[in-house]
Each structure stands twice: as structure tokens, then as C-alpha cells.
Write an enzyme that holds these catalytic residues in place. Structure first.
Site, short mmCIF file in Angstrom:
data_model
loop_
_atom_site.label_atom_id
_atom_site.label_comp_id
_atom_site.label_asym_id
_atom_site.label_seq_id
_atom_site.Cartn_x
_atom_site.Cartn_y
_atom_site.Cartn_z
N LYS A 84 0.82 -1.22 0.00
CA LYS A 84 0.00 0.00 0.00
C LYS A 84 0.85 1.26 0.00
O LYS A 84 0.34 2.34 -0.30
CB LYS A 84 -0.97 0.00 1.19
CG LYS A 84 -0.32 0.14 2.56
CD LYS A 84 -1.38 0.19 3.65
CE LYS A 84 -0.75 0.36 5.03
NZ LYS A 84 -1.77 0.46 6.08
N ASP A 85 2.16 1.15 0.32
CA ASP A 85 3.05 2.30 0.31
C ASP A 85 3.63 2.58 -1.08
O ASP A 85 4.21 3.65 -1.30
CB ASP A 85 4.22 2.10 1.28
CG ASP A 85 3.78 2.07 2.74
OD1 ASP A 85 2.72 2.66 3.04
OD2 ASP A 85 4.48 1.46 3.56
N ARG A 136 -8.48 8.20 4.75
CA ARG A 136 -9.43 7.15 4.33
C ARG A 136 -10.19 6.61 5.53
O ARG A 136 -11.43 6.46 5.49
CB ARG A 136 -8.66 6.01 3.64
CG ARG A 136 -9.51 4.75 3.43
CD ARG A 136 -8.64 3.58 3.00
NE ARG A 136 -7.65 3.22 4.00
CZ ARG A 136 -7.87 2.44 5.06
NH1 ARG A 136 -9.08 1.97 5.28
NH2 ARG A 136 -6.91 2.15 5.90
N ARG A 137 -9.47 6.31 6.59
CA ARG A 137 -10.13 5.79 7.79
C ARG A 137 -11.01 6.86 8.42
O ARG A 137 -12.13 6.57 8.87
CB ARG A 137 -9.08 5.30 8.80
CG ARG A 137 -8.39 4.00 8.38
CD ARG A 137 -7.28 3.63 9.34
NE ARG A 137 -6.65 2.36 8.97
CZ ARG A 137 -5.36 2.10 9.10
NH1 ARG A 137 -4.54 3.03 9.59
NH2 ARG A 137 -4.86 0.93 8.75
N ARG A 158 0.66 9.84 14.36
CA ARG A 158 1.73 9.14 13.66
C ARG A 158 2.48 8.30 14.66
O ARG A 158 2.21 8.33 15.84
CB ARG A 158 2.68 10.14 12.98
CG ARG A 158 2.06 10.78 11.76
CD ARG A 158 3.02 10.97 10.62
NE ARG A 158 3.87 9.84 10.35
CZ ARG A 158 5.01 9.94 9.67
NH1 ARG A 158 5.42 11.13 9.26
NH2 ARG A 158 5.73 8.88 9.42
N ARG A 164 1.28 4.13 18.83
CA ARG A 164 -0.15 4.34 18.60
C ARG A 164 -1.01 3.63 19.65
O ARG A 164 -1.98 4.20 20.16
CB ARG A 164 -0.51 3.86 17.19
CG ARG A 164 0.21 4.66 16.11
CD ARG A 164 -0.22 4.26 14.72
NE ARG A 164 0.62 4.92 13.72
CZ ARG A 164 0.22 5.28 12.51
NH1 ARG A 164 -1.03 5.06 12.14
NH2 ARG A 164 1.04 5.85 11.67
N CYS A 251 -1.41 7.77 -2.20
CA CYS A 251 -1.73 6.69 -1.26
C CYS A 251 -2.18 7.20 0.11
O CYS A 251 -2.55 6.41 0.97
CB CYS A 251 -0.55 5.73 -1.11
SG CYS A 251 0.98 6.49 -0.54
#
Length: 342
Positions: A84-85, A136-137, A158, A164, A251
Site C-alpha cells: 500500500k506504500d 481514508r479511515r 503518527r 499508537r 496513497c
């Protein structure tokens, strides 16, 4: 086919615990495949050192450029990325040699008291604070809360997985959302209170998949690494990334996509008419979503096509992604994305 050469293969990887874990798994597979030792070469990327949010620094390629430079300079033999990166345009100088079997693509919620999203939002007197660095989330979580008749606060964060999760453990946030695949690869998936169904939160295009990349000029190594490729995973993520590319979105843009492979069947025909027995084949079901980060507007559509007959037929999933993107753009998707790729 095992190689008698004794020189260790150099695998380039980011330094994070997750990157090291997933690169270590690939290294072991390559050792078994080639009979050669594999050593991990730790490389720091711009995305690792910048403290800005991904949407601010552009997102696209910030975790892969340094690895790709090392490949082209000959400092490493191959690299492992989170798919995805990767930017959706593949440089001719580099070969995407393998995309192994995908891990769970879903997002995972880690929450105080192991509450689900529905439970977190149930108290009308308390606004749940949920951390994520992904627009997106944010878009889909806010939209989900609206469907439930609730309101949440999405907080940009981040940091690595420990950082996190620490926001929740210290009581600074009610929950954080992370990729289930990453938690699984470092052995912490049991800490998730809930795996979020793609029916309410679609993952990032390519989420849960790894990309193994080498210099295109190193044809022998590319052919060897290709033995780790999973055609079904490649077909699915190709459709997802084609959608992302056709939307011209980076992305870190608020775009979600997931392609599911499902068996289907049809009656075989003969000169005497349809046969009673059936011939199985596979369908590719692609879903996409684009939304404003406050969740007030979503464009969410889906389409279905057939899986290509051979791994070389990438045009089938690519076309599926382009067609769905065109439908989404016609529904106004372009105006909902905070970032457009240049």
C-alpha cells in the site's frame, strides 16, 4: 531452484519493528527457495524521519524512495515493501518480482476496555476520540458514526505500532485503528477489540499485501523471487491499485478499495444441450470508496469481473479498476479527495 552461490543476498528493509518482522518472514522464504543466506539491510526512509502527517508530506512513495535508490545503486539485491506504500506507477528500472499471499486486509480497532466501535459511540454524553493518520479511515469512521446517529472525533496521529497503542493505554485516546495485517505479523492481533468489516470500512488499496522488488536488470533474481508470487493476490491488488491510479489519488488520499475473489459456476454446454455438472471459475468483486474526511459524503460503488486465466493477463484486473474509477468519478469522487497525484 537453489543457487550454489554462497554470497548472502542483501534484503533492504525499513527499520520499524513491523518492517523488520515482515522482511524477516520473506528472508526465510528466500533462504528456503535459494539455499543462500539472506541478510537484512536496514534503511531509513523520509517517511520514517519526518514528523509531519502523511497527508502533508504527500504520502506517495515517502516510505519506498530510499529503498529503491539503494536497489538502483546496488547496495541491496532486493527490497520488501508494504504494497500500500508503493506508488501505482512502476518504474521500468525496477521489477515487482513477487506479491506473496496476502494477510488479512481489514482494519483493526484497539480500544479502551476492549470496546467495539458501536459500544464506543453508544454513550450520547461522551464523544469517542479515535486516532488514525489515514484520511481514508477518518472518512469512513465518521460516516459510520453518522449512520449510527452518533458523532466521533478523529485525531491525526503518527508513530509506530507501540506508540499508537500507547495513546489508548495512557488514556489519551479512546481507540486507534491499525491494519490487522501489521498486528498479525508482529504477533499482537489478539489486542484488537474488533476487526472492522469491509462493509463499513474498506481498507487501503493493497493493504495486507507485501511487495518484493528488485532491479529489472537482475533477471535471474527476479525469476527466482517470482516463485513467491501468489497469482490470486496479485490479481486482487492489481485491480485495487488500478482504481487508485485511475482516480489520480495518492496513497494518503481518502480512497479505500478491496477486491475479493469468489468461486462461481455455470452449466457446461454440449451438442446435446446443457450438462448437469458445472464448471467452476473465479470472479473478482471490486469495491471502492472515496469520501470527505468528516464522513458527510461518500461515493461507494462496486463491480465484478473475471480473474485472468494466467498471471500475465494483468489487463483484466487493471481494466476492472479503471472502469470502477470512471463510474466513481462520474458520481463526483474527484471533488471529495483532498490530494490528487501530480
Amino acid at each position: 531452484m537453489k543457487d550454489s552461490t554462497n554470497r548472502p543476498l542483501r534484503l533492504g528493509t525499513r527499520r520499524s519493528a513491523l518492517a523488520m518482522a515482515q522482511s524477516g518472514q520473506v528472508a526465510e522464504a528466500v533462504r528456503e527457495l535459494t539455499g543462500r543466506p539472506v541478510e537484512l539491510v536496514e534503511i531509513t526512509t523520509y517517511g520514517d524521519t519526518s514528523r509531519e502527517h502523511l497527508a502533508q508530506i504527500g504520502g506517495t512513495g515517502v516510505f519506498v524512495s530510499a529503498l529503491r535508490d539503494a536497489l538502483l545503486d546496488g547496495d541491496i539485491d532486493f527490497a520488501v515493501h508494504s504494497l500500500k506504500d508503493l506508488p501505482t506507477t512502476q518504474p521500468e528500472s525496477l521489477a515487482l518480482a513477487a506479491i506473496p499471499v496476502r494477510e488479512d486486509p481489514r482494519d483493526a480497532l484497539i480500544a479502551r476496555d476492549r470496546l467495539t466501535f458501536e459500544e464506543l459511540t453508544a454513550d450520547p454524553d461522551r464523544v469517542a476520540r479515535i486516532g488514525t493518520g489515514s484520511p481514508r479511515r477518518m472518512a469512513q469512521l465518521n460516516a459510520w458514526a453518522r449512520v449510527l446517529g452518533r458523532h466521533i472525533e478523529t485525531v491525526p496521529i503518527r508513530g509506530n505500532i507501540d506508540t499508537r497503542i500507547g495513546f489508548v493505554e495512557k488514556g489519551e485516546l479512546d481507540a486507534v485503528v491499525l491494519a490487522a495485517a501489521g498486528l498479525t505479523r508482529i504477533g499482537r492481533i489478539d489486542e484488537a477489540a474488533q476487526l472492522l468489516s469491509p462493509d463499513v470500512v474498506l481498507p487501503a488499496p493493497g493493504q495486507g499485501a507485501l511487495a518484493i522488488e528488485c532491479a529489472a536488470a537482475n533477471a535471474d533474481l527476479a525469476a527466482t523471487l517470482a516463485e513467491l508470487d501468489d497469482p490470486d493476490t496479485r490479481a486482487a491488488v492489481t485491480a485495487e491499485r488500478s482504481l487508485l491510479a485511475a482516480l489520480e489519488a495518492g496513497c494518503s488520499a481518502p480512497v479505500g478499495a478491496l477486491a475479493d475473489l469468489s468461486p462461481s459456476s455455470r452449466l457446461r454446454s454440449s451438442r446435446g444441450g446443457p450438462q448437469a455438472d458445472e464448471q467452476a471459475f473465479t470472479e473478482l468483486h471490486l469495491r471502492g470508496v472515496v469520501g470527505t474526511t468528516d464522513g458527510s459524503t461518500l461515493v461507494q460503488l462496486s463491480t465484478t469481473g473475471h480473474v485472468p486465466a494466467s498471471p500475465d493477463e494483468t489487463s483484466v484486473p487493471q481494466q476492472l479498476g479503471r472502469e470502477l474509477a470512471a463510474e466513481m468519478l462520474a458520481k463526483g469522487a474527484a471533488g471529495l479527495m483532498g490530494e490528487r497525484a501530480l
